[in-house]
Design an enzyme around this catalytic site. Structure first.
Site: not given
Length: 164
Positions: A53, A58-60
């Site tokens: 997501s 971390v995804c950002d």
């Protein structure tokens, strides 16, 4: 059970993992405008960054890193998650991300099942990175062992720069 964990707990992944050297399986995902997109809608080398997501740290960071690298990379960078297309569009606008194309696999997990990254228990995608050459062959794949960890950016970028 797979060897992939989410916050230390083993998870089940749906579908078969792809391997380097094989033809990339087709998939259908949604663009930010709700249009259907498949592998055949993209030409040239692809670096596919898969995240659970965009609204997590971390995804950002992963998506922002590949967005920066995309400026000088000889590959189109796609980020695929199960976030809704509207949320992806909002996130990209807020983050100033415009070198990466975000795609949503929320509808039926087509990408997740085709590449073996759909987490059965969570209906999220396991963090992974794939490079697909212009002939639609998989030339690099990384299934990150712990979903909350970063991928090997350097290895993925090197593989993308070598793909033709």
């Amino acid at each position: 059970m797979s060897d992939i964990t989410f916050k230390g707990e083993k998870v089940n992944l749906m579908g078969d993992r792809v391997k380097e050297g094989q033809k990339a399986p087709d998939f259908t995902v949604l663009g930010n405008d709700m249009s259907k997109k498949s592998l055949n809608d993209f030409d040239g080398v692809l670096l596919i960054s898969v995240v659970p997501s965009l609204d997590t740290g971390v995804c950002d960071s992963q998506t922002r890193r590949f967005n920066e690298e995309a400026e000088t990379l000889n590959a189109k960078v796609l980020t695929i998650s199960v976030d809704l297309p509207f949320a992806q569009k909002r996130w990209c606008g807020a983050a100033g991300v415009d070198n990466v194309e975000t795609l949503s696999d929320h509808y039926d997990l087509s990408f997740g099942k085709a590449f073996g990254v759909a987490i059965e228990e969570l209906r999220l995608l396991a963090r992974s990175v794939f490079v697909i050459d212009s002939n639609k062959n998989v030339t690099y794949c990384e299934y990150v062992k712990e979903v909350t960890d970063y991928p090997d950016f350097e290895a993925a970028l090197e593989a993308a720069s070598k793909a033709e």
